[in-house]
Design an enzyme around this catalytic site. Structure first.
Site, PDB file in Angstrom:
ATOM      1  N   HIS A 101       1.750   2.077  -3.526  1.00 57.83           N
ATOM      2  CA  HIS A 101       0.678   2.863  -4.155  1.00 57.83           C
ATOM      3  C   HIS A 101       0.750   4.301  -3.654  1.00 57.83           C
ATOM      4  O   HIS A 101       0.566   5.250  -4.412  1.00 57.83           O
ATOM      5  CB  HIS A 101      -0.699   2.316  -3.754  1.00 57.83           C
ATOM      6  CG  HIS A 101      -1.130   1.095  -4.504  1.00 57.83           C
ATOM      7  ND1 HIS A 101      -1.098   1.003  -5.878  1.00 57.83           N
ATOM      8  CD2 HIS A 101      -1.642  -0.091  -4.065  1.00 57.83           C
ATOM      9  CE1 HIS A 101      -1.578  -0.188  -6.250  1.00 57.83           C
ATOM     10  NE2 HIS A 101      -1.903  -0.864  -5.165  1.00 57.83           N
TER      11      HIS A 101
ATOM     12  N   GLU B 211       0.831  -1.214   0.000  1.00 55.86           N
ATOM     13  CA  GLU B 211       0.000   0.000   0.000  1.00 55.86           C
ATOM     14  C   GLU B 211       0.862   1.258   0.000  1.00 55.86           C
ATOM     15  O   GLU B 211       0.505   2.275  -0.593  1.00 55.86           O
ATOM     16  CB  GLU B 211      -0.968  -0.001   1.192  1.00 55.86           C
ATOM     17  CG  GLU B 211      -1.999  -1.133   1.172  1.00 55.86           C
ATOM     18  CD  GLU B 211      -2.746  -1.266  -0.154  1.00 55.86           C
ATOM     19  OE1 GLU B 211      -2.931  -0.255  -0.853  1.00 55.86           O
ATOM     20  OE2 GLU B 211      -3.138  -2.401  -0.497  1.00 55.86           O
TER      21      GLU B 211
END
Length: 675
Positions: A471, A468
């Site tokens: 991202h 994550e």
């Protein structure tokens, strides 16, 4: 005065969460729509000749207030929802879908866009400008602008219905997840479970003023139970409950919804002149066509299946020898795989967890971002947050300039959906010479700290955090002019590259030394553990690959053909899983009715992209390994050509500029031990 429709007079223009009330959302979205409509009308009715600036660029900067209000609302509806917010979502979603259609089906506006598009050869545009023009034109043509009026009305009706159905799908899953709990009062039933899992289950029971222990379908509770609980009957009970979500013929049943969504998506594609929903979606992906996705998937399957069958055979033999299990069932896989892994590598999560304290892992991710991209993360306490558990950071570069605001929200709670995701509260773009910096958020569901222990992560949670965060970096380092091309606004099968490539650092001794230290003694993770982590990384890779491909093939099954004839979700799934099935069918379970990725999230016809991006990420990381995993030159190339570029150019061009060549699957197959 609605706070959501004002310029936020806050530090860095961050969202003033504590001042927002539920009753602000719907009026703000309605007002945002009205303001955006006025902006759009002004562009459509501009008496001047259409130009790139007065039409295409002007459109990209409309709807600022609407974007902020709706992104704040929908982000919180995922991370901090309640019944009232879910009601608002049901009202707001059709309005937004309707507004989207008002734009794409506006003939006067489309005529202007088309005029600019038709004269594109003579406009001398930069690459980013050309991409924006192409995207704006396709935004119309792919959404019905070339259709006659009656068909446009039909399209509007389909879109409205689809947005309602996917919301309902997600709410049903949340309701089913929250409705189940397994309340245990006999200590014998806890045999095999790690201390931390037991403690968390005890806290949950305490919070409900009950004796004993409560286990739920939330991942931090469900996954350890499935992996470690010795009681096979209880594993079966919770596994069946997990697999039955949306498939219980009750008020939260998703079977009809799944059939309707698949059918409506097909109708929509046909209306727009595409053979299937997958043909429509894949036109705007690196893969380009369902045929290419299927040949990619089947090619991967051919390489993974022999390994998967062999691994399954070994696992079955092991379970039989250990506990006399005659037939491995789905609720046995995780449990015996963990036992076998321990036997082979003498490495389990409980041994590793003390070295992965959440705060240190996060700091490690920050340090790696600093070494690669020169970023500094400073925790700040004067930025509003939507929940006390959220942490806020200012991200700066080597010149001390602000790069981004970063929100980190790591623990499960009642109003938060399962899983892990990255999102943003404000995009990056350049306007009036000012580079507006993004506000990016990572939301996860990790094991909470207890009375006696800090939050200690499983290795899987460590890689999730890095994933994550990858991202997040894609969003934070965005550096484009136009908002719609910024950050993670890239082809869907390219978006997982920055996240998946980040996971690689979790396996490197040099990187682990930065953050994997024992939470009590401060001792760095032993080298033998690091070697075992690397060795065990390809453990059951055949099975994992086949499982991943089976989900992608199910997705293509729903979306790559005419679904009109499908009457039973269960029967259809059975047929789709034929080539990848290893375990006996469980009659009470279905996958599709809780397959949120494709029926609620944005992964319809796109689930294959995880594997696709793995090919890219293994190939990209091989470049880092050749030059050194903290090599600034390679990192800068990755930042300049991938992370900062958003969707300004075709992804394959960006990738080749970074890597010097097209990606080859060999690096992935080698890493997975499948070569």
């Amino acid at each position: 005065m609605n706070i959501l429709t004002q310029y936020f007079n806050t530090k860095h223009n961050t969202a003033p969460f504590s001042q927002i009330k539920n009753e602000d959302y719907l009026p703000a979205i309605q007002e945002g729509i009205a303001l955006a409509k006025a902006e759009i009308d002004a562009i459509a009715n501009n008496p001047e000749e259409p130009t790139f600036e007065n039409t295409i660029v002007a459109m990209d900067y409309t709807g600022d207030i609407l974007d902020r209000a709706s992104s704040i609302f929908f982000n919180l509806n995922s991370a901090e929802t309640n019944d009232e917010m879910q009601k608002i979502a049901q009202e707001a979603s059709p309005l937004l879908s309707e507004f989207g259609n008002d734009i794409t089906l506006n003939p006067i506006l489309f005529a202007r866009v088309k005029a600019v598009y038709d004269s594109r050869e003579s406009l001398d545009l930069t690459t980013e400008q050309a991409t924006l023009l192409d995207k704006k034109y396709k935004g119309f043509s792919r959404n019905g602008a070339n259709l006659p009026e009656d068909k446009k009305d039909l399209l509007r009706a389909i879109d409205k219905e689809l947005s309602k159905l996917s919301l309902q799908f997600g709410e049903n899953i949340l309701a089913e997840t929250n409705a189940f709990e397994m309340h245990l009062t006999d200590e014998k039933d806890l045999a095999g479970l790690p201390e931390g899992t037991i403690e968390a289950a005890r806290s949950l029971a305490k919070a409900q003023e009950k004796e004993g222990w409560i286990f739920t379908l939330d991942h931090p509770s469900y996954v350890p139970f499935m992996t470690y609980a010795d009681n096979r009957e209880l594993r079966k009970k919770i596994a069946i409950a997990f697999g039955a979500r949306g498939f219980q013929n009750n008020e939260f049943d998703n079977q009809e919804i799944v059939l309707k969504i698949a059918k409506l998506r097909f109708d929509r594609a046909q209306l727009l002149g595409y053979a299937t929903h997958a043909h429509f979606v894949l036109e705007e992906r690196m893969a380009q066509s369902p045929e290419k996705v299927l040949s990619f998937s089947n090619d991967m399957l051919a390489k993974a299946k022999p390994a998967a069958l062999k691994e399954f055979e070994e696992l079955s033999t092991f379970a039989k020898k250990l506990d006399g299990i005659a037939q491995l069932e789905k609720w046995d896989g995780g449990y015996y795989a963990e036992k076998l892994k321990q036997q082979l590598f003498n490495l389990d999560d409980e041994k590793l967890k003390p070295y992965f304290q959440l705060e240190k892992v996060l700091k490690g991710a920050f340090t790696i971002a600093d070494k690669l991209y020169g970023l500094t993360f400073t925790e700040v306490f004067d930025i509003d947050k939507y929940h006390p558990e959220v942490m806020t950071y200012e991200v700066t570069d080597e010149k001390k300039d602000l790069v981004a605001i970063f929100y980190a929200d790591f623990f499960p709670r009642k109003g938060k959906r399962n899983g892990a995701w990255m999102t943003s509260f404000k995009s990056q773009y350049v306007k009036n010479g000012i580079n507006e910096r993004p506000h990016v958020s990572n939301v996860c569901n990790f094991t909470k700290p207890t009375e006696t222990k800090p939050s200690l992560l499983t290795f899987n949670e460590v890689t999730t955090l890095f994933h994550e965060f990858g991202h997040g970096l894609h969003g934070m380092l965005a550096n484009t002019i136009y908002p719609s091309l910024s950050g993670t606004s890239v082809f869907w099968d390219f978006v997982e590259l920055p996240s998946q490539v980040m996971e690689n650092w979790c396996y490197e001794p040099e990187a682990l030394a930065l953050f994997a230290t024992h939470y009590q003694t401060g001792e760095v993770i032993p080298q033998e553990y690091v070697e075992k982590i690397k060795e065990s990384a390809s453990f059951h890779e055949g099975l994992a690959t086949m499982r991943q491909l089976s989900f992608g093939l199910l997705d293509m099954g729903w979306h790559g053909q005419d679904p009109t004839g499908i009457t039973s979700v269960k029967a259809f799934e059975k047929e789709q899983f034929e080539s990848t099935r290893l375990y006996p069918e469980v009659a009470e379970n279905a996958m599709s009715t809780a397959f949120s990725h494709i029926f609620q999230g944005g992964y319809s016809s796109g689930y294959y992209s995880y594997k696709w991006a793995e090919v890219l990420d293994a190939d990209a990381f091989e470049f880092f390994q050749e030059k050194g995993i903290f090599n600034r030159e390679v990192a800068t190339k990755f930042k300049d050509n991938v992370l900062s570029k958003g969707g300004t150019e075709p992804p394959m061009e960006l990738y080749k500029r970074f890597r010097g060549q097209e990606p080859k699957p060999d690096a992935l197959l080698k890493r997975a031990g499948l070569l």
